[in-house]
Design an enzyme around this catalytic site. Structure first.
Site, PDB file in Angstrom:
ATOM      1  N   HIS A  26     -12.015   5.413  18.151  1.00 44.35           N
ATOM      2  CA  HIS A  26     -11.127   6.288  17.375  1.00 44.35           C
ATOM      3  C   HIS A  26     -11.930   6.893  16.234  1.00 44.35           C
ATOM      4  CE1 HIS A  26      -7.435   4.806  19.347  1.00 44.35           C
ATOM      5  NE2 HIS A  26      -8.155   3.705  19.488  1.00 44.35           N
ATOM      6  N   GLU A 207      -2.068  -4.524  24.581  1.00 45.60           N
ATOM      7  CA  GLU A 207      -2.751  -4.942  23.355  1.00 45.60           C
ATOM      8  C   GLU A 207      -1.724  -5.648  22.467  1.00 45.60           C
ATOM      9  OE1 GLU A 207      -3.665  -1.776  20.617  1.00 45.60           O
ATOM     10  OE2 GLU A 207      -5.253  -2.896  19.619  1.00 45.60           O
ATOM     11  N   ASP A 285     -13.824   0.407  19.753  1.00 48.26           N
ATOM     12  CA  ASP A 285     -12.491   0.778  19.244  1.00 48.26           C
ATOM     13  C   ASP A 285     -12.574   1.441  17.857  1.00 48.26           C
ATOM     14  OD1 ASP A 285      -9.770   1.078  19.544  1.00 48.26           O
ATOM     15  OD2 ASP A 285      -9.250  -0.996  19.094  1.00 48.26           O
ATOM     16  N   ASP A 286     -12.723   0.628  16.805  1.00 52.19           N
ATOM     17  CA  ASP A 286     -12.770   1.135  15.425  1.00 52.19           C
ATOM     18  C   ASP A 286     -13.984   0.515  14.725  1.00 52.19           C
ATOM     19  OD1 ASP A 286     -10.158   2.627  15.313  1.00 52.19           O
ATOM     20  OD2 ASP A 286      -9.379   0.645  15.815  1.00 52.19           O
TER      21      ASP A 286
HETATM   22  N1  ADE Z   1      -5.578   3.417  16.788  1.00 53.90           N
HETATM   23  C1  ADE Z   1      -6.736   2.997  16.274  1.00 53.90           C
HETATM   24  N2  ADE Z   1      -7.008   1.734  16.658  1.00 53.90           N
HETATM   25  C2  ADE Z   1      -5.975   1.342  17.432  1.00 53.90           C
HETATM   26  C3  ADE Z   1      -5.652   0.154  18.119  1.00 53.90           C
HETATM   27  N3  ADE Z   1      -6.461  -0.931  18.112  1.00 53.90           N
HETATM   28  N4  ADE Z   1      -4.492   0.111  18.813  1.00 53.90           N
HETATM   29  C4  ADE Z   1      -3.669   1.175  18.846  1.00 53.90           C
HETATM   30  N5  ADE Z   1      -3.926   2.307  18.207  1.00 53.90           N
HETATM   31  C5  ADE Z   1      -5.059   2.402  17.509  1.00 53.90           C
HETATM   32 ZN    ZN Z   2      -7.913   2.015  20.603  1.00 55.90          ZN
END
Ligand code: ADE
Ligand code: ZN
Length: 345
Positions: A26, A207, A285-286
């Site tokens: 993201h 998730e 992911d982040d």
């Molecule tokens: N947006 C950014 N990280 C996320 C995550 N882990 N789950 C859902 N949306 C997200």
């Molecule tokens: Zn994600």
């Protein structure tokens, strides 16, 4: 490194220098903590006055806490130049880790909500991504995204923006955010439109909700891949379904631990999913928010017991399951999971 076999050790010795792919990132979540503090300090009462305040927020208690953290990060982005700074953090990390192919979620829904003009941000991002690629064979594909909790109208608004002025860099459309908020079936028409626009349909599922959410996403929306999806492991019938449909999972174990989607102390099922014939690739992911690296994701897979062959398969899968072909590939091994037919395109 010591407990690993010689084969696994040699996999990691050359890991950095090998071209790699990441399919689940993201944009705002790739912000470096130092950038976040620099951008936040422009305001009279900064949400993130120093690195310690970022570190405190990184220790999230639950998903709502994580979403609030993410929202506060977005609140610090006020201009297209701020978005360009985040994109530079992102491509700097891609360069550092030698990631030759990345699919990045960019959210016009977030950008408009913080009062920014989509066209301005898009053009700032394009410049950064183009400079990163610059004839090197490296490639960034954008996945447009909306949040589930904002419902189908917000998702349609993102598609309106794309339809009015398509950005050639866009390869897909996905839904992230609060998985438990709006059921998958409510987005059926959105996903039909996604397909009509020749975009690849993607969704976060499995998730923050269990295997039933993965089953619903498969049934109702027929995504080409699922972001996370690790909780499919809670129901063997859903695992079998994923393996039969050959729908890949873009797994991010570090994120799942950091957000507590995986309860503390529990074993991540990535290896069990792989061994059940589910297609799996690994991503961060982040990475700015969780301080994660692709190397750390692979080390976790090795720590869970993956063999060198399995690590190689997952590495190749990053390229094989990407939406677009790339010139520089990981030297060919079997570009897939452990068993079953070749990837469906
Ligand atoms: N947006 C950014 N990280 C996320 C995550 N882990 N789950 C859902 N949306 C997200
Ligand atoms: Zn994600």
């Amino acid at each position: 490194m010591a407990p690993f076999s010689p084969g696994v050790r040699s996999f990691f010795h050359v890991f950095r220098s090998r071209p790699k792919a990441e399919l689940h990132l993201h944009l705002e979540g790739a912000i470096a903590p130092a950038t976040l503090v620099r951008l936040a300090r422009r305001f009279r009462e900064p949400i993130f006055p120093d690195l310690a305040s970022v570190r405190a927020r990184q220790r999230v208690g639950d998903f709502r806490d994580f979403l609030a953290f993410y929202r506060d990060v977005c609140r610090c982005l006020k201009t297209p130049a701020d978005y360009a700074a985040v994109a530079r953090d992102l491509v700097r990390r891609l360069s550092r880790e030698n990631i030759a192919y990345a699919e990045v979620y960019v959210s016009p829904a977030v950008i408009e909500r913080i009062g920014l003009d989509w066209a301005g941000v898009r053009s700032a991002l394009e410049q950064v991504f183009r400079r990163f690629e610059n004839g090197s064979g490296r490639r960034v594909v954008v996945l447009l995204d909306s949040a589930r909790q904002w419902g189908p109208d917000a998702a349609h608004r993102v598609l309106d923006l794309h339809e009015a002025s398509p950005w050639p860099r866009v390869g897909g459309f996905g839904l992230g955010g609060d998985e438990s908020s709006v059921p998958a079936r409510e987005f059926r028409q959105v996903f039909d439109r996604v397909r009509r626009l020749s975009l690849a349909p993607l969704i976060h599922a499995g998730e923050w909700a269990g295997a039933e959410s993965v089953a619903a996403a498969l049934e109702e929306l027929k995504p080409v891949r699922i972001a996370h999806g690790f909780r499919a492991a809670e129901d063997p019938s859903v695992v079998t379904r994923l393996a039969r449909l050959q729908t890949p999972l873009d797994l991010c174990p570090t994120s799942n631990v950091a957000t507590r989607a995986l309860p503390p102390g529990e074993r991540h099922p990535v290896l069990e999913l792989l061994r059940a014939g589910v297609r799996v690739s690994l991503s961060t992911d982040d990475p700015g928010l969780f301080r994660s690296t692709l190397r750390a994701e692979f080390l976790e897979l090795a720590r869970l017991g993956a063999t060198r062959r399995e690590l190689e398969a997952v590495l190749s899968n990053g390229f094989a399951f990407g939406l677009r072909p790339v010139r520089r590939r990981v030297p060919a091994r079997r570009p897939r999971g452990i068993s079953g037919p070749p990837p469906r395109r």
